[in-house]
Design a protein around this motif. Structure first.
Motif, PDB file in Angstrom:
ATOM      1  N   MET A  19       0.829  -1.179   0.000  1.00 61.69           N
ATOM      2  CA  MET A  19       0.000   0.000   0.000  1.00 61.69           C
ATOM      3  C   MET A  19       0.879   1.250   0.000  1.00 61.69           C
ATOM      4  O   MET A  19       1.841   1.338   0.733  1.00 61.69           O
ATOM      5  CB  MET A  19      -0.862   0.049   1.256  1.00 61.69           C
ATOM      6  CG  MET A  19      -2.069  -0.818   1.277  1.00 61.69           C
ATOM      7  SD  MET A  19      -3.495   0.262   1.401  1.00 61.69           S
ATOM      8  CE  MET A  19      -4.616  -0.583   0.361  1.00 61.69           C
ATOM      9  N   ALA A  20       0.448   2.199  -0.792  1.00 61.41           N
ATOM     10  CA  ALA A  20       1.152   3.478  -0.841  1.00 61.41           C
ATOM     11  C   ALA A  20       0.611   4.374   0.268  1.00 61.41           C
ATOM     12  O   ALA A  20      -0.491   4.176   0.770  1.00 61.41           O
ATOM     13  CB  ALA A  20       0.936   4.127  -2.196  1.00 61.41           C
ATOM     14  N   GLN A  21       1.389   5.359   0.649  1.00 62.11           N
ATOM     15  CA  GLN A  21       0.945   6.323   1.648  1.00 62.11           C
ATOM     16  C   GLN A  21       1.227   7.729   1.130  1.00 62.11           C
ATOM     17  O   GLN A  21       2.240   7.964   0.468  1.00 62.11           O
ATOM     18  CB  GLN A  21       1.666   6.100   2.976  1.00 62.11           C
ATOM     19  CG  GLN A  21       1.237   4.833   3.660  1.00 62.11           C
ATOM     20  CD  GLN A  21       1.640   4.815   5.123  1.00 62.11           C
ATOM     21  OE1 GLN A  21       2.235   5.760   5.628  1.00 62.11           O
ATOM     22  NE2 GLN A  21       1.285   3.747   5.798  1.00 62.11           N
TER      23      GLN A  21
ATOM     24  N   MET B 212      -2.286   9.158   4.921  1.00 64.82           N
ATOM     25  CA  MET B 212      -3.319   8.222   4.492  1.00 64.82           C
ATOM     26  C   MET B 212      -2.723   7.142   3.608  1.00 64.82           C
ATOM     27  O   MET B 212      -1.778   7.394   2.863  1.00 64.82           O
ATOM     28  CB  MET B 212      -4.421   8.966   3.736  1.00 64.82           C
ATOM     29  CG  MET B 212      -5.026  10.111   4.524  1.00 64.82           C
ATOM     30  SD  MET B 212      -6.402  10.841   3.681  1.00 64.82           S
ATOM     31  CE  MET B 212      -7.672   9.771   4.285  1.00 64.82           C
ATOM     32  N   ALA B 213      -3.314   5.965   3.668  1.00 65.30           N
ATOM     33  CA  ALA B 213      -2.898   4.861   2.817  1.00 65.30           C
ATOM     34  C   ALA B 213      -3.857   4.774   1.628  1.00 65.30           C
ATOM     35  O   ALA B 213      -5.027   5.118   1.726  1.00 65.30           O
ATOM     36  CB  ALA B 213      -2.924   3.552   3.599  1.00 65.30           C
ATOM     37  N   CYS B 214      -3.319   4.310   0.516  1.00 64.16           N
ATOM     38  CA  CYS B 214      -4.143   4.097  -0.678  1.00 64.16           C
ATOM     39  C   CYS B 214      -3.467   3.026  -1.526  1.00 64.16           C
ATOM     40  O   CYS B 214      -2.333   2.636  -1.274  1.00 64.16           O
ATOM     41  CB  CYS B 214      -4.325   5.390  -1.466  1.00 64.16           C
ATOM     42  SG  CYS B 214      -2.795   6.084  -2.120  1.00 64.16           S
ATOM     43  N   GLU B 215      -4.168   2.574  -2.543  1.00 63.43           N
ATOM     44  CA  GLU B 215      -3.601   1.580  -3.449  1.00 63.43           C
ATOM     45  C   GLU B 215      -2.492   2.223  -4.272  1.00 63.43           C
ATOM     46  O   GLU B 215      -2.526   3.427  -4.547  1.00 63.43           O
ATOM     47  CB  GLU B 215      -4.689   1.026  -4.374  1.00 63.43           C
ATOM     48  CG  GLU B 215      -5.724   0.202  -3.643  1.00 63.43           C
ATOM     49  CD  GLU B 215      -6.781  -0.362  -4.590  1.00 63.43           C
ATOM     50  OE1 GLU B 215      -6.513  -0.474  -5.794  1.00 63.43           O
ATOM     51  OE2 GLU B 215      -7.875  -0.669  -4.089  1.00 63.43           O
ATOM     52  N   GLU B 216      -1.550   1.402  -4.676  1.00 68.98           N
ATOM     53  CA  GLU B 216      -0.464   1.883  -5.529  1.00 68.98           C
ATOM     54  C   GLU B 216      -1.055   2.520  -6.781  1.00 68.98           C
ATOM     55  O   GLU B 216      -1.996   1.994  -7.373  1.00 68.98           O
ATOM     56  CB  GLU B 216       0.458   0.720  -5.934  1.00 68.98           C
ATOM     57  CG  GLU B 216       1.237   0.112  -4.788  1.00 68.98           C
ATOM     58  CD  GLU B 216       2.297   1.031  -4.217  1.00 68.98           C
ATOM     59  OE1 GLU B 216       2.815   1.900  -4.944  1.00 68.98           O
ATOM     60  OE2 GLU B 216       2.596   0.881  -3.013  1.00 68.98           O
ATOM     61  N   GLY B 217      -0.533   3.651  -7.168  1.00 69.24           N
ATOM     62  CA  GLY B 217      -1.005   4.338  -8.371  1.00 69.24           C
ATOM     63  C   GLY B 217      -2.164   5.292  -8.118  1.00 69.24           C
ATOM     64  O   GLY B 217      -2.564   6.029  -9.014  1.00 69.24           O
ATOM     65  N   GLN B 218      -2.723   5.275  -6.909  1.00 69.02           N
ATOM     66  CA  GLN B 218      -3.866   6.132  -6.595  1.00 69.02           C
ATOM     67  C   GLN B 218      -3.474   7.375  -5.802  1.00 69.02           C
ATOM     68  O   GLN B 218      -4.329   8.143  -5.369  1.00 69.02           O
ATOM     69  CB  GLN B 218      -4.905   5.329  -5.801  1.00 69.02           C
ATOM     70  CG  GLN B 218      -5.552   4.226  -6.602  1.00 69.02           C
ATOM     71  CD  GLN B 218      -6.347   4.775  -7.763  1.00 69.02           C
ATOM     72  OE1 GLN B 218      -7.163   5.677  -7.608  1.00 69.02           O
ATOM     73  NE2 GLN B 218      -6.109   4.243  -8.943  1.00 69.02           N
TER      74      GLN B 218
END
Length: 123
Positions: A1-3, A15-21
């Motif tokens: 997960m990306a942050q 915040m965390a989000c999906e890679e690329g988002q």
């Protein structure tokens, strides 16, 4: 997960989000921050929680309006497809009637030509 770290009302939130988002999440946070800033400019300092709730309600109101518009457009598209299908069916029926009429006319012309050919040979 990306942050990512977003800023809303001058406060940073990780915040965390999906890679690329990441860019999408940053854009959403920026847009939400505009609601908060707008309300703060209208009402002043009435409390972070109240401003956040009011901003959330404004966003939900816009979403409800957009959903209503989408529903109306979907209904319009369905009506247009139905009208198109009805027109196509009508056209097919008209084409069938034309083919049938041309068939009858061809039969009559053949019969008439046969009669005329029989008279010519008798002469």
């Amino acid at each position: 997960m990306a942050q990512v770290t977003v800023t809303i009302d001058g406060k940073a939130y990780r915040m965390a989000c999906e890679e690329g988002q990441e860019d999408h999440l940053m854009d959403l946070a920026t847009r939400f921050d505009r609601y908060v800033s707008h309300l703060k400019s209208q009402f002043g300092e009435i409390g972070d929680l109240r401003i956040t709730v009011m901003s959330g309600i404004m966003v939900m109101d816009e979403m409800a309006e957009m959903s209503r518009k989408v529903s109306l457009l979907e209904a319009e598209v369905a009506n247009l497809k139905s009208a198109r299908d009805g027109a196509l069916e009508h056209r097919q029926q008209a084409d069938q009637a034309l083919v049938s009429t041309l068939g009858e006319l061809t039969g009559r012309l053949d019969a008439l030509a046969g009669k005329l050919a029989g008279r010519t040979t008798v002469n």
